[in-house]
Design a protein around this motif. Structure first.
Motif, PDB file in Angstrom:
ATOM      1  N   UNK A 646      62.294 -59.243   2.398  1.00  0.00           N
ATOM      2  CA  UNK A 646      63.627 -59.178   1.803  1.00  0.00           C
ATOM      3  C   UNK A 646      64.437 -60.408   2.189  1.00  0.00           C
ATOM      4  N   UNK A 647      64.318 -60.824   3.432  1.00  0.00           N
ATOM      5  CA  UNK A 647      65.038 -62.028   3.868  1.00  0.00           C
ATOM      6  C   UNK A 647      64.534 -63.257   3.122  1.00  0.00           C
ATOM      7  N   UNK A 648      63.223 -63.362   2.926  1.00  0.00           N
ATOM      8  CA  UNK A 648      62.655 -64.491   2.182  1.00  0.00           C
ATOM      9  C   UNK A 648      63.204 -64.503   0.762  1.00  0.00           C
ATOM     10  N   UNK A 649      63.256 -63.319   0.128  1.00  0.00           N
ATOM     11  CA  UNK A 649      63.756 -63.234  -1.245  1.00  0.00           C
ATOM     12  C   UNK A 649      65.236 -63.605  -1.317  1.00  0.00           C
ATOM     13  N   UNK A 650      66.025 -63.164  -0.334  1.00  0.00           N
ATOM     14  CA  UNK A 650      67.449 -63.503  -0.306  1.00  0.00           C
ATOM     15  C   UNK A 650      67.644 -65.006  -0.145  1.00  0.00           C
ATOM     16  N   UNK A 651      66.897 -65.622   0.777  1.00  0.00           N
ATOM     17  CA  UNK A 651      67.049 -67.061   1.003  1.00  0.00           C
ATOM     18  C   UNK A 651      66.641 -67.860  -0.225  1.00  0.00           C
ATOM     19  N   UNK A 652      65.576 -67.424  -0.908  1.00  0.00           N
ATOM     20  CA  UNK A 652      65.132 -68.130  -2.108  1.00  0.00           C
ATOM     21  C   UNK A 652      66.188 -68.052  -3.211  1.00  0.00           C
ATOM     22  N   UNK A 653      66.796 -66.886  -3.378  1.00  0.00           N
ATOM     23  CA  UNK A 653      67.817 -66.734  -4.410  1.00  0.00           C
ATOM     24  C   UNK A 653      69.057 -67.553  -4.077  1.00  0.00           C
ATOM     25  N   UNK A 654      69.452 -67.564  -2.802  1.00  0.00           N
ATOM     26  CA  UNK A 654      70.614 -68.358  -2.404  1.00  0.00           C
ATOM     27  C   UNK A 654      70.350 -69.844  -2.594  1.00  0.00           C
ATOM     28  N   UNK A 655      69.137 -70.292  -2.247  1.00  0.00           N
ATOM     29  CA  UNK A 655      68.795 -71.709  -2.433  1.00  0.00           C
ATOM     30  C   UNK A 655      68.855 -72.086  -3.906  1.00  0.00           C
ATOM     31  N   UNK A 656      68.367 -71.197  -4.784  1.00  0.00           N
ATOM     32  CA  UNK A 656      68.380 -71.490  -6.220  1.00  0.00           C
ATOM     33  C   UNK A 656      69.807 -71.550  -6.751  1.00  0.00           C
ATOM     34  N   UNK A 657      70.694 -70.716  -6.228  1.00  0.00           N
ATOM     35  CA  UNK A 657      72.075 -70.720  -6.697  1.00  0.00           C
ATOM     36  C   UNK A 657      72.799 -72.013  -6.345  1.00  0.00           C
ATOM     37  N   UNK A 658      72.394 -72.662  -5.249  1.00  0.00           N
ATOM     38  CA  UNK A 658      73.053 -73.921  -4.876  1.00  0.00           C
ATOM     39  C   UNK A 658      72.709 -75.042  -5.855  1.00  0.00           C
ATOM     40  N   UNK A 659      71.673 -74.846  -6.687  1.00  0.00           N
ATOM     41  CA  UNK A 659      71.223 -75.894  -7.593  1.00  0.00           C
ATOM     42  C   UNK A 659      71.816 -75.780  -8.994  1.00  0.00           C
ATOM     43  N   UNK A 660      72.601 -74.731  -9.261  1.00  0.00           N
ATOM     44  CA  UNK A 660      73.135 -74.537 -10.609  1.00  0.00           C
ATOM     45  C   UNK A 660      74.648 -74.700 -10.576  1.00  0.00           C
ATOM     46  N   UNK A 661      75.254 -75.056 -11.714  1.00  0.00           N
ATOM     47  CA  UNK A 661      76.711 -75.183 -11.751  1.00  0.00           C
ATOM     48  C   UNK A 661      77.386 -73.863 -11.392  1.00  0.00           C
ATOM     49  N   UNK A 662      78.464 -73.962 -10.646  1.00  0.00           N
ATOM     50  CA  UNK A 662      79.165 -72.758 -10.202  1.00  0.00           C
ATOM     51  C   UNK A 662      80.201 -72.332 -11.237  1.00  0.00           C
ATOM     52  N   UNK A 663      80.137 -71.058 -11.595  1.00  0.00           N
ATOM     53  CA  UNK A 663      81.159 -70.433 -12.421  1.00  0.00           C
ATOM     54  C   UNK A 663      81.450 -69.059 -11.811  1.00  0.00           C
ATOM     55  N   UNK A 664      82.196 -68.249 -12.519  1.00  0.00           N
ATOM     56  CA  UNK A 664      82.595 -66.956 -11.958  1.00  0.00           C
ATOM     57  C   UNK A 664      81.383 -66.067 -11.684  1.00  0.00           C
ATOM     58  N   UNK A 665      80.393 -66.089 -12.591  1.00  0.00           N
ATOM     59  CA  UNK A 665      79.217 -65.239 -12.419  1.00  0.00           C
ATOM     60  C   UNK A 665      78.414 -65.658 -11.201  1.00  0.00           C
ATOM     61  N   UNK A 666      78.097 -66.963 -11.097  1.00  0.00           N
ATOM     62  CA  UNK A 666      77.308 -67.422  -9.951  1.00  0.00           C
ATOM     63  C   UNK A 666      78.052 -67.196  -8.643  1.00  0.00           C
ATOM     64  N   UNK A 689      68.291 -73.640   3.143  1.00  0.00           N
ATOM     65  CA  UNK A 689      68.910 -74.371   2.035  1.00  0.00           C
ATOM     66  C   UNK A 689      70.414 -74.517   2.211  1.00  0.00           C
ATOM     67  N   UNK A 690      70.999 -73.741   3.137  1.00  0.00           N
ATOM     68  CA  UNK A 690      72.445 -73.788   3.319  1.00  0.00           C
ATOM     69  C   UNK A 690      72.838 -74.259   4.713  1.00  0.00           C
ATOM     70  N   UNK A 691      71.872 -74.822   5.438  1.00  0.00           N
ATOM     71  CA  UNK A 691      72.194 -75.328   6.770  1.00  0.00           C
ATOM     72  C   UNK A 691      73.000 -76.608   6.679  1.00  0.00           C
ATOM     73  N   UNK A 692      72.591 -77.512   5.793  1.00  0.00           N
ATOM     74  CA  UNK A 692      73.287 -78.778   5.615  1.00  0.00           C
ATOM     75  C   UNK A 692      73.980 -78.796   4.264  1.00  0.00           C
ATOM     76  N   UNK A 693      75.148 -79.364   4.191  1.00  0.00           N
ATOM     77  CA  UNK A 693      75.827 -79.471   2.887  1.00  0.00           C
ATOM     78  C   UNK A 693      75.020 -80.311   1.924  1.00  0.00           C
TER      79      UNK A 693
END
Length: 695
Positions: A646-666, A689-693
């Motif tokens: 579950x932690x691996x899946x959460x980290x993968x999803x968070x890493x992917x979100x950092x790569x897409x444009x941010x809007x209200x949904x993301x 993926x979120x350790x360094x800016x």
């Protein structure tokens, strides 16, 4: 209905009566006792003058509906009158048609009483008394009419008349003579209840460690007392017009405060984690301090100040990139702070509207994204189990009555049923039943003294009133105090029923002995049968409620639901669980240690189910894997630590979100994923993926 809170550590009934504090009578108690006795005696006098068939029914009715507060008395009177009418109609339907088949009649009575008790347990409000009374009133009327079924309508009508007379006289005197208003009591209770919310908010804004004992105590008090306050609010509809019109708004006020529970928990977790990581920026720290000052200001804070504070939160959100772990935590904290400000401002606006008469702001003018609806988390299985227990008890006692031909058998069956109904909502009904048994035995001794020593010397109603007055005042004085209320009600209601006063003195010792043995024996049989049937107590109920919560969370991961309804159901169940966790066995209590975390996980899982359709396909697939693993955790092993996958899946999803444009949904999805990761793995290192800016 009795409270649903756990009641496993109550002192014995005799210890309560032996306690000198239990006998102390203040002004309010004395006035209540005098009014109750006056109402009962007035009803008895009228019943004698009218020549009613069983005039003694008016006295126990006076005790049953009497309440120190006029609104609560009026509401209970209405529920009793309606319940008695429904029970009378059903008795008229059942008895004439089934009187020639005692087994079928007993079965029909058991089914009806079980059904009414089932509805009463699901209702979980003062209105439940109406359903419960509609059940066992059939027994009160039906058992008396079995010997003369052709007269069942007259008997039912007489019961309704007698009970209506008792209700009318007691309510009239209680409402005219020094009535105690109920609205100020509810207002004072609300003021006291909301103090833990303010204290918790200040701790959360200061970043106090979430596992501190002080925060646990505030959480338990805030959620545990919500159930009791919810039981008080329906009585406001029967208060004076000035209060009755605000009953709905008072319920909304309670719900607004209760809705803060998951918000305060999440906000406090984020603030503590940021302090621990050194991620608290000066701007955010200043904003939190301003929010704390606004919280402390209470009702003196203006709406303009709330607006400026909300604008400051928006400015901080726009300036927060949310590209590293600390940034994501800050963004999540600000989102929860926005929810908290909206709920607090709504709660304050409701207070000003209810208690000061100020116009109410429209809902759309306040941020209410976190407001939960008032939803009852019904446990149909437990209600069915309890109602079947009462029905089975009635069948056993009816069977004994039919086979033995004992004249007191009907009374035993009836008292056993009443005991089962009255205490069915308790985790251990035998606790309340034992008190009822002891006080009923005590009332039987007093009634024997009255029936065969004092009453034979009475020659007119004036003398009768003087003779009865000490007993009525004693019982009513005890009934006026919460610590001895069950003693007073049992002495008053059961004692007056057993006394069976008529227009003429009967003095039939055999009839009295059968009735007394039936009353005491019926309650004793109810205790014995209930012990056999309901061996599982608070631990079993806690596990049921936890399983229902986990099941709801698992369903929320894949099925979009109304957030307000879902949150209301989980928060209601939280209020039922937390008091029970304190008295459950250690291994059972340990299962609920993360209960508030589970509630927050359910709300975050709901966000994923609602918003994932607006994500790019690659990110959506990764979020779906998170949903699947969260659902698997709550379906298969919610009491164990989450699996590493579950932690691996959460980290993968968070890493992917950092790569897409941010809007209200993301943004919403990222906040939900952060909430899940922090709740499941509070001590884990931040996602790589979120350790360094990122640029």
């Amino acid at each position: 209905m009795p409270s649903t809170a756990a009641t496993t550590a109550l002192p014995s009934p005799w210890a309560r009566l032996a306690n000198p504090a239990g006998w102390s009578v203040g002004t309010h108690e004395l006035v209540f006792a005098l009014k109750t006795a006056a109402g009962g005696l007035l009803a008895l006098y009228i019943a004698f003058r009218l020549g009613l068939e069983s005039p003694y029914w008016v006295l126990p009715t006076s005790f049953i509906v009497a309440n120190p507060f006029a609104a609560a008395m009026r509401s209970k009177s209405m529920y009793r009158l309606v319940g008695t009418g429904v029970g009378g109609v059903m008795a008229v339907v059942l008895v004439p048609n089934l009187v020639d088949s005692p087994v079928l009649l007993s079965l029909a009575l058991a089914v009806w009483i079980g059904l009414c008790l089932y509805l009463a347990l699901l209702e979980r409000s003062p209105r439940s008394y109406m359903f419960m009374l509609g059940g066992y009133t059939v027994g009160i009327i039906g058992f008396q009419a079995i010997g003369e079924p052709q007269a069942v309508f007259d008997i039912a009508l007489a019961r309704v008349e007698e009970i209506a007379l008792g209700i009318g006289c007691t309510t009239l005197i209680g409402g005219i003579v020094l009535p105690r208003p109920y609205g100020p009591v509810v207002q004072a209770r609300l003021e006291e209840w909301t103090k833990p919310a303010l204290d918790w908010a200040l701790h959360a804004l200061a970043g106090t460690e979430p596992s501190s004992a002080a925060l646990y105590a505030l959480r338990d008090r805030l959620t545990g007392e919500a159930v009791e306050i919810g039981m008080m609010i329906p009585h406001l509809s029967y208060e004076t017009a000035a209060w009755a019109r605000f009953a709905g708004e008072v319920d909304e006020l309670r719900q607004a405060v209760l809705s803060m529970v998951p918000i305060l928990s999440a906000l406090g977790d984020r603030a503590w984690q940021l302090k621990r990581l050194g991620g608290m920026t000066p701007e955010l720290a200043a904003g939190l301090e301003d929010a704390a000052g606004w919280m402390r200001a209470g009702q003196s804070a203006t709406r303009a100040q709330a607006g400026r504070l909300m604008a400051r939160v928006s400015a901080l959100e726009e300036a927060e990139p949310a590209r590293d772990w600390a940034g994501v935590l800050r963004a999540s904290l600000l989102a929860r702070l926005r929810d908290l400000i909206g709920l607090v401002e709504y709660e304050r606006a409701l207070r000003r509207h209810i208690f000061k008469g100020e116009p109410m702001l429209p809902r759309h003018a306040i941020h209410l994204g976190a407001l939960a609806h008032p939803v009852k988390a019904s446990d149909h299985g437990l209600a069915l189990f309890s109602s079947l227990g009462a029905a089975f008890t009635l069948l056993v006692l009816c069977g004994f009555w039919i086979l033995s031909g004992w004249p007191g058998g009907a009374g035993a069956a009836l008292m056993a049923t009443i005991a089962c109904c009255f205490f069915a909502a308790l985790d251990d009904p035998t606790v309340g039943m034992r008190g009822m048994l002891h006080y009923s035995a005590l009332s039987a001794v007093a009634v024997a003294l009255y029936g065969f020593v004092l009453l034979p010397r009475v020659e007119d109603f004036g003398q009768l009133a003087l003779v009865l007055l000490p007993y009525l005042l004693l019982a009513a004085s005890l009934a006026a105090r919460p610590a001895t209320m069950s003693a007073g009600m049992t002495l008053g209601a059961n004692g007056c029923t057993l006394m069976a006063l008529q227009n003429h003195y009967a003095g039939d010792f055999a009839a009295f002995a059968n009735a007394a043995l039936g009353m005491v024996g019926g309650i004793g049989a109810a205790i014995l049968i209930t012990r056999i049937i309901r061996q599982a107590g608070v631990d079993w109920i806690v596990r049921r409620l936890l399983r229902q919560t986990w099941k709801d969370i698992a369903a929320a991961t894949s099925r979009p639901q109304d957030r307000a309804q879902f949150a209301g159901r989980l928060l209601d169940r939280l209020g039922l669980l937390l008091p029970r966790l304190k008295v459950a066995a250690p291994n059972t209590g340990a299962l609920g240690v993360n209960l508030l975390r589970d509630v927050r996980n359910g709300l975050n899982a709901l966000v994923l189910a609602r918003e994932q359709g607006g994500l790019p396909l690659p990110v959506r697939l990764l979020v779906s894997k998170v949903q699947e693993r969260v659902a698997r955790h709550y379906r298969e092993a919610p009491e164990r630590p989450p699996e590493p996958g579950l932690r691996v899946a959460l980290d993968a999803a968070l890493a992917a979100l950092t790569q897409v444009p941010h809007d209200q949904v993301t943004r919403e999805v990222m906040m939900a994923l952060v909430g899940l990761r922090f709740a499941f793995y509070p001590e884990a290192a931040p996602p790589l993926a979120l350790v360094e800016p990122r640029a």
